[in-house]
Design an enzyme around this catalytic site. Sequence first.
Site, PDB file in Angstrom:
ATOM      1  CG  ASP A  46      42.428  44.977  36.880  1.00 35.10           C
ATOM      2  OD1 ASP A  46      43.525  44.403  37.088  1.00 35.10           O
ATOM      3  OD2 ASP A  46      41.397  44.366  36.589  1.00 35.10           O
ATOM      4  CE  LYS A  68      35.900  47.128  39.655  1.00 37.83           C
ATOM      5  NZ  LYS A  68      34.922  46.023  39.614  1.00 37.83           N
ATOM      6  CG  MET A 183      40.209  39.628  47.134  1.00 38.11           C
ATOM      7  SD  MET A 183      38.680  39.895  46.193  1.00 38.11           S
ATOM      8  CE  MET A 183      38.074  38.203  46.092  1.00 38.11           C
TER       9      MET A 183
END
Length: 253
Positions: A46, A68, A183
């Site tokens: 990823d 993602k 995040m």
Amino acid sequence: MSSLSITLQPADFAGVTLVGGGPGAADLITVAGLKALLAAEVVVTDRLAPRDLLRELEPSVELIDVAKVPRSRFTAQEDINALLIDRAREGKRVVRLKGGDNYVFGRGFEEVLALQDAGIPVRVIPGLSSTIGVPALAGVPVTHRGVVHDFTVVSGHLRPGHPDSLVDWPALGRLRGTIVLVMAVENAGAIAAALIDGGRSEDLPVAVISDGSLPTERVVTTTLAKLGDVIGTESIRPPAVIVVGEVAALGRA
């Protein structure tokens, strides 16, 4: 003086190996992780995995990108699980390469459970978590004797007050230790306000480290009260690690 000699022989593990690739720079992967990667027949990766390592793979290796990207391309976790199971059932040596560590907000255990339920052999090779590795590389220790005796790693992907959030923000506001946020770029302002409401000082130092360990790394220092504004004025984009606490000012006076 003796030297350590390491021979990277092909691994004979038939199944899926979850490899934590570290913060992003290619040379921060573990020896065990690199050995598994170079022996893989299929690599599922990823956007946060160390991309430079992929150039070292043989042309015969099947490389599958399941990125993602926030507010953009997205691969459902269920589809990733199914992909790992499918390739493993073909008898391939499969590596699931992630950034950081598999079990620190990497959904690694979800993949382990899915593979175990499908009867697929699985092993885990830990990686250097970005939550401690990125601050360290930027000169920020998450603990320091006489300054702080604890640190807490928190996901900021949900705003304080969100009905699905599992974070006790008032409790974090009452603590004295370092808080490492991941995040959290989008919700940084709301998080700062929640921590201040919980008791943290408005003047508490904060370090924002984007693209940690990479040539594009940026370190921006501010205070908790100004965090939300600084994220906007400095055009900070994910991925970024945000360190809240007195340690954020060490070595930067």
